[in-house]
Design a protein around this motif. Sequence first.
Motif, PDB file in Angstrom:
ATOM      1  N   PHE A 108      -7.783   9.315   1.738  1.00 34.86           N
ATOM      2  CA  PHE A 108      -6.395   9.335   1.265  1.00 34.86           C
ATOM      3  C   PHE A 108      -6.348   9.896  -0.143  1.00 34.86           C
ATOM      4  O   PHE A 108      -7.390  10.143  -0.788  1.00 34.86           O
TER       5      PHE A 108
ATOM      6  N   ASN B  48      -0.445   4.610  -1.667  1.00 38.22           N
ATOM      7  CA  ASN B  48      -0.855   5.699  -0.787  1.00 38.22           C
ATOM      8  C   ASN B  48       0.217   6.778  -0.767  1.00 38.22           C
ATOM      9  O   ASN B  48       1.423   6.472  -0.759  1.00 38.22           O
TER      10      ASN B  48
ATOM     11  N   VAL C 227       1.127   5.081   7.005  1.00 40.97           N
ATOM     12  CA  VAL C 227       0.292   4.003   6.486  1.00 40.97           C
ATOM     13  C   VAL C 227       0.138   2.912   7.530  1.00 40.97           C
ATOM     14  O   VAL C 227      -0.956   2.395   7.780  1.00 40.97           O
TER      15      VAL C 227
ATOM     16  N   MET D 168       0.812  -1.211   0.000  1.00 44.94           N
ATOM     17  CA  MET D 168       0.000   0.000   0.000  1.00 44.94           C
ATOM     18  C   MET D 168       0.845   1.261   0.000  1.00 44.94           C
ATOM     19  O   MET D 168       0.410   2.319  -0.458  1.00 44.94           O
TER      20      MET D 168
ATOM     21  N   HIS E 128      -4.591   8.331  -3.524  1.00 41.21           N
ATOM     22  CA  HIS E 128      -3.926   7.156  -4.084  1.00 41.21           C
ATOM     23  C   HIS E 128      -3.328   7.491  -5.442  1.00 41.21           C
ATOM     24  O   HIS E 128      -3.900   8.269  -6.211  1.00 41.21           O
TER      25      HIS E 128
END
Length: 948
Positions: A274, A250, A257, A246, A276
Amino acid sequence: MILLPFIHNLTLLISLAVIYSLMLRYLEQNPAWLQLWSGIFFGSMAIVGMMSSFELSEGIIFDGRTVILSVGALFGGPLTALLSMLIAAAYRIYVGGAGLTMGLLTIFTACALGTLHHFLRKQHRIASSPLAFLLLGLVVHAFVIAFLVTLPGGAAAELRPQLLLPVLVLLPLATLLLALLFRSQEKQLTLIKKLYESEERFRQVFQNSNAVQMILDPQNGRIIDVNQAAERFYGWPANTLRQMCMTQINTLTEEEVKKEMKAAKAGKKDFFRFQHRLASGQLRDVEVHAGPVEISGKKMLFSIVQDISQRVESEQELARERKLLRTLIDSMPATVYVKDRQLRKILVNREELRMLGKPEAEVVGKTDRDLYPADRAVEFEKDDRRVMEQGKEVINREERITGPDGKEVWLLTSKTPIKDHEGKVIGLVGVGRNITGLVRASEELQQAKEAAEEANRAKSEFLANMSHEIRTPMNAILGFSETLHLQINDAAHKNMLRSILSSGKLLLALLNDILDLSKIEAGKLDLVPHPTNLKEIIAEMGGLFGPKVEQKGIRFAVKIQETFPDYLQLDEVRIKQVLFNLLGNAVKFTQQGQITVCLEFTRKDEYSGHLSIMVRDTGIGIPADQFENIFKPFHQQSGQSNRLYGGSGLGLPISKRLIEQMKGGIHLSSRPGKGSTFTINLPHVQIPGKLPQTSSKGSEAARHARFKPATVLIVDDSPSNVHLMQVMLSSAGLQTLAAENGTGALKLLAQQRPDLIIMDILMPGMDGYQTITHIKADQAFKNIPVIALTAFVHDDKTRPELSLFDQRLYKPVSQAQLMEVLGRFLEKEEPQPARQAAAVKEKPPTPKGLPEEVRKKLPALVGTLETEYLPEWERIKDQWVLFKIEDFAWRLKHTASSYNFNYLISYADGLQKLIDILDLEALKKKLHDFPKVIQQIRHCVLEEGRKE
């Protein structure tokens, strides 16, 4: 030992349950095949059971096939029961023996009862209970005991004691045990099937969902699994995503995170926002819902990712719009607020807060009851409820509040309902404009209006009082001047009196104009429409202004529509007054060219139409910026020479107001140096259905009326007016009494009863109103006629005392007017034949019909007429100045009276009568007969000379 085969069959039943569970697992997807193979399997197991059976005697065997077949039919159904029954029955027939019939019956019964229980189990939940299974075993094996009767010989009696216990106890228990095992297998298979279906549904939902879904390892952030929507959204293949962490997607740091994932794993937080990163490098705003799930005994995170980039953009745009809207609302000079269904203020602008003198935190969430006094709040809520319940706006409602400084503030408020997408009212918005300044200005304007009305009333009262004060002496001035003019012979004195009479009449005309204007403004001028011949009026006006027009050398033209009605329903006096003013101005201001009068009438129906009167001249004209001013009282055209043109400036204002009172209007068009056109428009003029009957009799007779002996009481505080009334009444043969006020009049009434009372209204002490009230209240005097003779032309018609007077006359009053009114209450003398003839129509004189003293004076009379009157007649006969003709007639009558010559008196009276009624055509003809009159008198003198 019989128990050994039973143990062997029980073992067989357990093995049967295991094998059946395997069949269920592999064949449950195909029910028909499952029933087919189950039937073969249960039939085969029944054969195995029969192979390991216990032979009680030759041809009679005993085994557990009834348990296998009944339970197989119970769980397998009709097809399973049928196949297993056929297989088992075939083998039993093959084995044969003495117990064949019993064996076949037991096989059939076990399958039939198992099938019946199969259907009961589908309909009744209790049919799946252990008790129901045990009952099935008991019933099946009860039939087995019963079927022993089919055995040959005494075998049934011999075997029944041996079989009763194992058949009715052990085999039902075996049926129960095998049914429970099958039910357990069935439930387990159902659970496995549901679990499989659940997993499959989750897999389908996970993979086919349009929402981006991911499974993450919270320990290291590795992506365990993704669905197809994740592939489409992020732009990476699923296999690539499963190898990523992630932190690669992210935009937060790795520590941030991990911190967020830890919170999600612990269940402390399940919602995140968030940014992305996509495969293309683009950043998208996402909303993540994450929660812990257990997979293979390990806690994972199940995340649903929603793209909210458009929503974020919309929210930002909405925030900008809200900020702009808030700025606009706060910048408005009006109060703005929004209320919810509970009438709580949920939004207020800066002006509303300033008006309340409170911060926003103390206003939002509050109702009017929290912010205003109770009485004000109740009024506001009443309007709010109407908006909420009826869904209708409240427009421009005046509201009064008290500001934080204690001053009163007025708002002009409008309230509009707010509706949701279904049309339901969910609140209201109110906008209030501060009109305190307007309200105060309106109050000041009202005060100014009341002051102006009071000033206007004071002006009207002043004019009325001045009317009384001026008319009272004018009555004496004109009355005595007229009397003196008839009595004296000195030419110089007569000229002085003519000047007094002429100036007095001009002053009276001006006074009448002022009073007309005052009565119009006070709304006390009443119009009296009656059939009026406009064509005759125009002809009279032409004759009246003809000499002046000829003197100036201008033309006078009249254009009358061919279909113009002979009579229209108009106030003749007032329409003459208007035309006199318009034509007088046209003649006054026109030095060359032409004056044109046009009459037109457009019918609307048989009895009404639109009247248009146009007066056009070629005079000096009027500038456009003076159009409004010339219709203002006492205002003359700017730049106009008063010395050259004169005038009071009242003619046009009075004319305009008179036409407006007739529901019409005057339109002016003019150019300086080119002339002016005044157009009268009366849109609703009636055509009389019945034409008037005209008569010229009455006024002349009234002037010379004499009454039978009677007494008249004169009540007036002006000695000159009392004296004038005494002179006029005495000439009519009446006796007079006089009192200077009401008190004196009542004292005289107590001593002597008059036949008629002439009373002024405004007097010192007891005035006319009080006096008439006392007179009419007294039975002894209430029938005496009382005539009000007053200069107070603005009668207060609301006063009840006014109706007590029998008649009203206004100063100055002429001899003819006075005599005409007296004739309504007093008895007249019958006129002498000679006098009657003179009053009606005198025949040409003859010496024989004249007294001797008159005959002797005729030569001197002819000399006076030829030397003094004939030259004056030459001057006035073509000029047509009415007051000069009237003066000529007065002096001629006086001269004729001094000679006691009735023929000439009658001629002079005829001239005066025609002047009074403005019969210009007849006046013109009679005036031109004056030389014939002299000729007839001269002829009489010649005849008298021949006799001598």
